[in-house]
Enzyme design. Structure first.
Site, mmCIF file in Angstrom:
data_model
loop_
_atom_site.group_PDB
_atom_site.id
_atom_site.type_symbol
_atom_site.label_atom_id
_atom_site.label_comp_id
_atom_site.label_asym_id
_atom_site.label_seq_id
_atom_site.Cartn_x
_atom_site.Cartn_y
_atom_site.Cartn_z
ATOM 1 N N ASN A 34 0.833 -1.216 0.000
ATOM 2 C CA ASN A 34 0.000 0.000 0.000
ATOM 3 C C ASN A 34 0.866 1.264 0.000
ATOM 4 O O ASN A 34 0.347 2.364 0.126
ATOM 5 C CB ASN A 34 -0.968 0.014 1.199
ATOM 6 C CG ASN A 34 -0.265 0.235 2.529
ATOM 7 O OD1 ASN A 34 0.970 0.193 2.595
ATOM 8 N ND2 ASN A 34 -1.019 0.477 3.583
ATOM 9 N N THR A 92 -3.080 -4.211 10.436
ATOM 10 C CA THR A 92 -2.197 -4.719 9.379
ATOM 11 C C THR A 92 -1.637 -6.084 9.771
ATOM 12 O O THR A 92 -1.636 -7.027 8.978
ATOM 13 C CB THR A 92 -1.042 -3.724 9.131
ATOM 14 O OG1 THR A 92 -1.602 -2.513 8.616
ATOM 15 C CG2 THR A 92 -0.022 -4.276 8.159
ATOM 16 N N ALA A 114 7.088 -12.994 8.158
ATOM 17 C CA ALA A 114 8.237 -12.223 8.651
ATOM 18 C C ALA A 114 7.915 -11.749 10.058
ATOM 19 O O ALA A 114 7.406 -10.644 10.269
ATOM 20 C CB ALA A 114 8.504 -11.037 7.727
ATOM 21 N N TYR A 145 2.874 -3.244 17.762
ATOM 22 C CA TYR A 145 3.754 -4.019 16.875
ATOM 23 C C TYR A 145 4.056 -5.385 17.483
ATOM 24 O O TYR A 145 3.843 -6.422 16.855
ATOM 25 C CB TYR A 145 5.037 -3.226 16.648
ATOM 26 C CG TYR A 145 6.019 -3.851 15.684
ATOM 27 C CD1 TYR A 145 5.823 -3.792 14.305
ATOM 28 C CD2 TYR A 145 7.172 -4.476 16.160
ATOM 29 C CE1 TYR A 145 6.748 -4.352 13.431
ATOM 30 C CE2 TYR A 145 8.097 -5.033 15.282
ATOM 31 C CZ TYR A 145 7.879 -4.966 13.923
ATOM 32 O OH TYR A 145 8.799 -5.513 13.053
ATOM 33 N N TYR A 159 -3.701 -21.877 11.967
ATOM 34 C CA TYR A 159 -4.065 -22.282 10.596
ATOM 35 C C TYR A 159 -3.333 -23.568 10.222
ATOM 36 O O TYR A 159 -3.862 -24.399 9.491
ATOM 37 C CB TYR A 159 -3.741 -21.178 9.586
ATOM 38 C CG TYR A 159 -4.866 -20.184 9.373
ATOM 39 C CD1 TYR A 159 -5.207 -19.247 10.348
ATOM 40 C CD2 TYR A 159 -5.593 -20.162 8.175
ATOM 41 C CE1 TYR A 159 -6.223 -18.332 10.153
ATOM 42 C CE2 TYR A 159 -6.619 -19.246 7.969
ATOM 43 C CZ TYR A 159 -6.930 -18.336 8.951
ATOM 44 O OH TYR A 159 -7.953 -17.433 8.750
ATOM 45 N N THR A 175 17.707 -5.467 11.167
ATOM 46 C CA THR A 175 18.305 -5.607 9.842
ATOM 47 C C THR A 175 18.507 -4.224 9.229
ATOM 48 O O THR A 175 17.683 -3.324 9.438
ATOM 49 C CB THR A 175 17.388 -6.472 8.958
ATOM 50 O OG1 THR A 175 17.208 -7.732 9.609
ATOM 51 C CG2 THR A 175 17.975 -6.702 7.575
HETATM 52 P P1 NAD Z 1 9.387 -1.342 5.654
HETATM 53 O O1 NAD Z 1 8.531 -0.386 6.406
HETATM 54 O O2 NAD Z 1 10.447 -0.806 4.763
HETATM 55 O O3 NAD Z 1 8.499 -2.334 4.804
HETATM 56 C C1 NAD Z 1 7.177 -2.664 5.103
HETATM 57 C C2 NAD Z 1 6.364 -2.630 3.816
HETATM 58 O O4 NAD Z 1 5.014 -3.001 4.108
HETATM 59 C C3 NAD Z 1 6.327 -1.237 3.188
HETATM 60 O O5 NAD Z 1 6.562 -1.316 1.803
HETATM 61 C C4 NAD Z 1 4.899 -0.758 3.487
HETATM 62 O O6 NAD Z 1 4.438 0.180 2.543
HETATM 63 C C5 NAD Z 1 4.133 -2.064 3.472
HETATM 64 N N1 NAD Z 1 2.892 -2.021 4.243
HETATM 65 C C6 NAD Z 1 2.705 -1.532 5.498
HETATM 66 N N2 NAD Z 1 1.416 -1.651 5.866
HETATM 67 C C7 NAD Z 1 0.788 -2.242 4.803
HETATM 68 C C8 NAD Z 1 -0.571 -2.614 4.565
HETATM 69 N N3 NAD Z 1 -1.528 -2.417 5.488
HETATM 70 N N4 NAD Z 1 -0.875 -3.190 3.370
HETATM 71 C C9 NAD Z 1 0.073 -3.380 2.423
HETATM 72 N N5 NAD Z 1 1.363 -3.029 2.595
HETATM 73 C C10 NAD Z 1 1.712 -2.472 3.784
HETATM 74 O O7 NAD Z 1 10.025 -2.327 6.746
HETATM 75 P P2 NAD Z 1 11.077 -3.516 6.579
HETATM 76 O O8 NAD Z 1 12.193 -3.227 7.485
HETATM 77 O O9 NAD Z 1 11.325 -3.798 5.149
HETATM 78 O O10 NAD Z 1 10.234 -4.710 7.222
HETATM 79 C C11 NAD Z 1 9.600 -5.708 6.443
HETATM 80 C C12 NAD Z 1 9.020 -6.773 7.358
HETATM 81 O O11 NAD Z 1 10.057 -7.378 8.139
HETATM 82 C C13 NAD Z 1 8.004 -6.220 8.355
HETATM 83 O O12 NAD Z 1 6.954 -7.144 8.494
HETATM 84 C C14 NAD Z 1 8.781 -6.130 9.639
HETATM 85 O O13 NAD Z 1 7.948 -6.247 10.767
HETATM 86 C C15 NAD Z 1 9.734 -7.308 9.513
HETATM 87 N N6 NAD Z 1 10.938 -7.104 10.330
HETATM 88 C C16 NAD Z 1 11.871 -6.158 9.994
HETATM 89 C C17 NAD Z 1 12.973 -5.968 10.806
HETATM 90 C C18 NAD Z 1 14.043 -4.942 10.472
HETATM 91 O O14 NAD Z 1 14.988 -4.793 11.246
HETATM 92 N N7 NAD Z 1 13.986 -4.253 9.356
HETATM 93 C C19 NAD Z 1 13.133 -6.726 11.972
HETATM 94 C C20 NAD Z 1 12.158 -7.656 12.287
HETATM 95 C C21 NAD Z 1 11.066 -7.848 11.457
#
Ligand code: NAD
Ligand code: UDP
Length: 310
Positions: A34, A92, A114, A145, A159, A175
């Site tokens: 989105n 979300t 994830a 979160y 599931y 990350t």
């Molecule tokens: P990010 O914010 O760059 O990416 C998240 C993406 O999800 C974005 O492109 C955003 O536009 C999209 N999004 C958010 N809400 C949405 C919705 N309701 N519908 C559709 N799209 C939606 O963050 P990231 O660092 O790339 O993280 C990606 C995933 O990895 C996440 O689920 C995050 O929780 C998980 N994660 C990341 C880290 C980290 O250190 N980066 C650590 C643990 C877990």
């Protein structure tokens, strides 16, 4: 063997690197996003590729498609972004997970969630392995979160048990890498941008808290290995066990950027986890995976990226 793959959150930082890798491996990839915290810029080089498709959509609303694999990443990941609209973050995480799992149930797709080291909260056990249930305050500003992600894990396993959905769950530790959003407020992007601009490096608290930082390419390798193996649903930690204080990180960023920035100590953030370090023996055993990029090397690549942005 190639697959037809859906990546929710595919226009974000991690999702866009995952899409790159999956396209490179010959798969047909649909990125659903989105664009809340992600951007078209992150995937602009993929737009027009015959095996890449972009679908602007919110995971809160059901979605469909003939995929045999789903990576569920949609969720803002930095504290300022996920706390901006906490109820939306929960929706979300929970509705997005239900919609993704319902699609997997309908189609028989394998689905990878994830999840995050945040399920361990402010951990009382150090380092953290997958058997630890965590220490999360359900009333805190981080809970939208943390509890959202914990509920999403529960949904995956329900599931799986109730409907036989073929799940994979990974717990990602901090990350970093190119394409982190400039405004997302996470420590690595903040420090690099501040150092490159010669602005004060903002440490919240006294800088003694720790994190373990993983370069994005290592994570993507772990995600692909987890999705590709047939024997193990998880959860499994995917992170780099190298543990650094935030003060050490600040010093390293200043050194690598040859910056003149000073350190500015700001008030500590409420409910900030004090320490974090993954035990990765399960990932080593089940996926034959371990990280290969040390912090200095990954930071240099990330600094190069941000130099082009300031
Ligand atoms: P990010 O914010 O760059 O990416 C998240 C993406 O999800 C974005 O492109 C955003 O536009 C999209 N999004 C958010 N809400 C949405 C919705 N309701 N519908 C559709 N799209 C939606 O963050 P990231 O660092 O790339 O993280 C990606 C995933 O990895 C996440 O689920 C995050 O929780 C998980 N994660 C990341 C880290 C980290 O250190 N980066 C650590 C643990 C877990
Ligand atoms: N942090 C900091 N200065 C910043 C951004 C973050 O000192 O400009 C600290 C933050 O308080 C936390 C750590 O760095 O202790 C990691 O924060 P981040 O938001 O990157 O990740 P998370 O807290 O979700 O692990």
């Amino acid at each position: 063997m190639t697959h037809t793959i859906l990546v929710t959150g595919g226009a974000g930082f991690i999702g866009s690197h995952l899409c790159d890798r999956l396209i490179q491996d010959g798969h047909d990839v649909t990125c659903l996003d989105n664009l809340f915290t992600g951007s078209k810029e992150n995937i602009s080089h993929l737009i027009g590729h015959e095996r890449f498709h972009f679908f602007e959509h919110d995971v809160e609303q059901p979605f469909d498609g003939a995929y045999d694999r789903i990576f569920n990443l949609a969720c803002p990941a930095s504290p300022p972004h996920y706390q901006h609209d906490p109820v939306k973050t929960i929706r979300t995480n929970v509705l997005g997970m239900i919609n993704a799992l319902d699609l997997a149930k309908r189609t028989g797709a394998r689905i990878l969630q994830a999840s995050t080291s945040e399920v361990y909260g402010d951990p009382l056990v150090h380092p953290q392995d997958e058997s630890y249930w965590g220490n999360v305050d359900p009333l805190s500003r981080r809970a939208c979160y943390d509890e959202g992600k914990r509920c999403a894990e529960t949904l995956c396993f329900d599931y799986h048990r109730e409907h036989g959905v073929d799940i994979r769950v990974i717990r990602i530790f901090n990350t970093y890498g190119p394409r982190m959003a400039k405004n997302d407020g996470r420590v690595v992007s903040n420090f690099i941008l501040q150092a490159l601009r010669g602005e004060p490096i903002t440490i919240y608290g006294d800088g003694s808290y720790t994190r373990s930082f993983q370069y994005v390419d290592d994570l993507v390798e772990g995600m692909v290995r987890m999705m590709d193996q047939d024997a193990f649903v998880g959860p499994v930690n995917i992170g780099n066990p190298g543990e650094f204080t935030i003060k050490e990180l600040a010093g390293l960023v200043i050194k690598l950027t040859a910056s003149s920035s000073d350190i500015s100590y700001l008030p500590a953030v409420a409910n900030d986890p004090k320490q974090r370090k993954p035990v990765i023996s399960l990932a080593k055993e089940k996926l034959h995976w371990e990280p290969t990029v040390v912090l200095q090397e990954g930071l240099l690549k990330t600094i190069e990226y941000f130099k082009g942005k300031v």
